[in-house]
Design an enzyme around this catalytic site. Structure first.
Site, short mmCIF file in Angstrom:
data_model
loop_
_atom_site.label_atom_id
_atom_site.label_comp_id
_atom_site.label_asym_id
_atom_site.label_seq_id
_atom_site.Cartn_x
_atom_site.Cartn_y
_atom_site.Cartn_z
N ALA A 115 0.87 -1.17 0.00
CA ALA A 115 0.00 0.00 0.00
C ALA A 115 0.91 1.23 0.00
CB ALA A 115 -0.89 -0.01 1.24
N GLY A 123 0.43 -4.85 0.98
CA GLY A 123 -0.83 -4.94 0.23
C GLY A 123 -0.67 -5.64 -1.11
N GLU A 147 -0.98 -9.21 -0.33
CA GLU A 147 -2.40 -9.45 0.01
C GLU A 147 -3.25 -9.55 -1.25
OE1 GLU A 147 -2.21 -6.07 2.98
OE2 GLU A 147 -3.45 -7.48 4.08
N GLU A 206 4.41 -4.93 7.48
CA GLU A 206 3.58 -3.96 8.20
C GLU A 206 3.96 -3.75 9.66
OE1 GLU A 206 2.42 -6.16 6.05
OE2 GLU A 206 0.84 -5.27 4.81
N1 CO8 Z 1 4.59 3.16 -0.87
C1 CO8 Z 1 4.96 4.31 -1.48
N2 CO8 Z 1 6.08 4.41 -2.23
C2 CO8 Z 1 6.85 3.31 -2.36
C3 CO8 Z 1 6.54 2.10 -1.75
C4 CO8 Z 1 5.32 2.04 -0.97
N3 CO8 Z 1 4.88 0.92 -0.40
N4 CO8 Z 1 7.48 1.19 -2.04
C5 CO8 Z 1 8.37 1.84 -2.82
N5 CO8 Z 1 8.01 3.12 -3.02
C6 CO8 Z 1 8.70 4.14 -3.79
C7 CO8 Z 1 9.91 4.69 -3.04
O1 CO8 Z 1 9.51 5.66 -2.11
C8 CO8 Z 1 10.75 5.23 -4.17
O2 CO8 Z 1 10.21 6.48 -4.57
P1 CO8 Z 1 11.25 7.71 -4.86
O3 CO8 Z 1 12.08 7.25 -6.03
O4 CO8 Z 1 10.33 8.85 -5.19
O5 CO8 Z 1 12.05 7.91 -3.62
C9 CO8 Z 1 10.48 4.25 -5.30
O6 CO8 Z 1 9.26 3.57 -4.96
C10 CO8 Z 1 11.57 3.22 -5.46
O7 CO8 Z 1 11.78 2.60 -4.21
P2 CO8 Z 1 13.23 2.47 -3.53
O8 CO8 Z 1 14.13 3.59 -3.96
O9 CO8 Z 1 13.02 2.28 -2.06
O10 CO8 Z 1 13.74 1.12 -4.22
P3 CO8 Z 1 14.72 0.04 -3.59
O11 CO8 Z 1 15.04 -0.91 -4.68
O12 CO8 Z 1 15.85 0.70 -2.88
O13 CO8 Z 1 13.84 -0.72 -2.47
C11 CO8 Z 1 11.89 -1.84 -1.62
C12 CO8 Z 1 12.74 -1.47 -2.86
C13 CO8 Z 1 12.67 -2.80 -0.73
C14 CO8 Z 1 10.62 -2.51 -2.12
C15 CO8 Z 1 11.57 -0.54 -0.83
O14 CO8 Z 1 11.04 0.43 -1.74
C16 CO8 Z 1 10.56 -0.74 0.25
O15 CO8 Z 1 10.91 -1.24 1.30
N6 CO8 Z 1 9.29 -0.31 0.01
C17 CO8 Z 1 8.25 -0.38 1.01
C18 CO8 Z 1 7.77 -1.78 1.19
C19 CO8 Z 1 6.71 -1.85 2.26
O16 CO8 Z 1 6.96 -1.59 3.41
N7 CO8 Z 1 5.51 -2.24 1.85
C20 CO8 Z 1 4.39 -2.40 2.77
C21 CO8 Z 1 3.64 -1.14 2.89
S1 CO8 Z 1 2.38 -1.25 4.16
C22 CO8 Z 1 1.14 -2.07 3.43
O17 CO8 Z 1 1.22 -2.54 2.32
C23 CO8 Z 1 -0.11 -2.21 4.23
C24 CO8 Z 1 -1.19 -2.97 3.48
C25 CO8 Z 1 -2.47 -2.88 4.20
C26 CO8 Z 1 -2.88 -1.48 4.30
C27 CO8 Z 1 -4.20 -1.30 4.84
C28 CO8 Z 1 -4.24 0.10 5.32
C29 CO8 Z 1 -5.47 0.78 5.20
#
Ligand code: CO8
Length: 259
Positions: free
Chosen positions: A65, A110, A113, A133
């Site tokens: 998400a 998400g 999921e 999460e």
């Molecule tokens: N949300 C928003 N932006 C994201 C997300 C995300 N989940 N994942 C990646 N991005 C963006 C980064 O911010 C980055 O943007 P920018 O270039 O503008 O800085 C771009 O994508 C590229 O990402 P990275 O530079 O971080 O790329 P890496 O190769 O270094 O890393 C990863 C890749 C490991 C996937 C890393 O991006 C990461 O850890 N992302 C987050 C993963 C995460 O924690 N996901 C779970 C989110 S919580 C969730 O999903 C809850 C679901 C249920 C929600 C219900 C709520 C109502």
């Protein structure tokens, strides 16, 4: 037509691609609403369609998400956001169509999921899976706490959700989180092959087979097998059952008509 997804159809198979590669296809509300619209207006009403393949543009399936969207949400914001996500998942699960996730890269939060609400999951050897999460101060909120134990058992689900540990494709395959893994270049050709193979079967049998599994798994075995017996009669009464069995006897390929 859409900004965050792409949708196209080839024969009896639809292809829905998550298309926010700069954000690793993170699921924000506009993207969830586009997926919902596509399900409601393009996919579910299309009588010809049997399978839908979901995949991600770029190096992610879906990296979760959208954290930028969620970070300022309070209780009400989260309540609305989870409702939009849950509706997408329910719509796929209760659809007559077969959803196949072709997991090309990150399937986190998400994104995992959403993959778990598909009927079948195929993955690239390069894919990465996890529910990060608890490290963000929340829990999976798009059904992950419920669908993951149903897929991999409650011990493994607790391990993955509570420790928020990411796993690679071979481990995801070993624990039954995905059905098959392929070299990256083989993922889409193999997914297309599977989708077309399912699309070539008797559509009524495919539809009630999915429903029998999804309905039955949530209930006791007596009710579940009773349900199977009732929906079995739907297939038994179909023209396609006559065609399938006649084709076998005549040693030819069946020509199913969805009747
Ligand atoms: N949300 C928003 N932006 C994201 C997300 C995300 N989940 N994942 C990646 N991005 C963006 C980064 O911010 C980055 O943007 P920018 O270039 O503008 O800085 C771009 O994508 C590229 O990402 P990275 O530079 O971080 O790329 P890496 O190769 O270094 O890393 C990863 C890749 C490991 C996937 C890393 O991006 C990461 O850890 N992302 C987050 C993963 C995460 O924690 N996901 C779970 C989110 S919580 C969730 O999903 C809850 C679901 C249920 C929600 C219900 C709520 C109502």
């Amino acid at each position: 037509m859409y900004e965050n997804i792409k949708y196209e159809k080839k024969g009896k198979v639809g292809y829905l691609t998550f298309n926010r590669p700069k954000a690793l296809n993170a699921l924000n509300t506009p993207m969830l609403k586009e997926i919902q619209d596509c399900l409601d207006t393009q996919i579910n009403p299309d009588d010809e369609l049997v399978c839908v393949v979901l995949t991600g543009e770029g190096r992610a399936f879906i990296a979760g998400a959208d954290i930028l969207e969620m970070k300022d949400y309070g209780a009400a914001g989260f309540h609305n956001y989870t409702a939009v996500g849950h509706k997408v998942m329910y719509t796929m699960e209760t659809s007559d169509k077969v959803f196949i996730a072709a997991i090309n890269g990150f399937a986190l939060g998400g994104g995992l999921e959403l993959a778990m609400s598909c009927d079948i999951r195929l993955a690239s050897e390069k894919a990465l899976f996890g529910q990060p999460e608890t490290g963000l101060g929340i829990i999976p909120g798009f059904g992950g706490t419920q669908r993951m134990p149903r897929l991999v058992g409650r011990g493994m689900a607790k391990y993955l959700i509570l420790a928020a540990e990411n796993i690679k494709a071979d481990e995801a395959y070993r624990i039954g989180l995905v059905e098959k893994i392929y070299a990256p270049d083989d993922l889409m050709p193999e997914t297309v092959k599977l989708a077309e193979s399912i699309a070539a079967k008797a559509p009524i049998a495919v539809r009630v087979g999915k429903a029998a599994i999804n309905v039955g798994i949530e209930t006791d075995i007596i009710t579940a097998t009773r349900y199977e017996r009732e929906v079995f009669s739907l297939c038994a009464a179909s023209d396609d059952k006559n065609e399938g069995m006649t084709a076998f006897v005549e040693k030819r390929a069946p020509n199913f008509q969805n009747k």
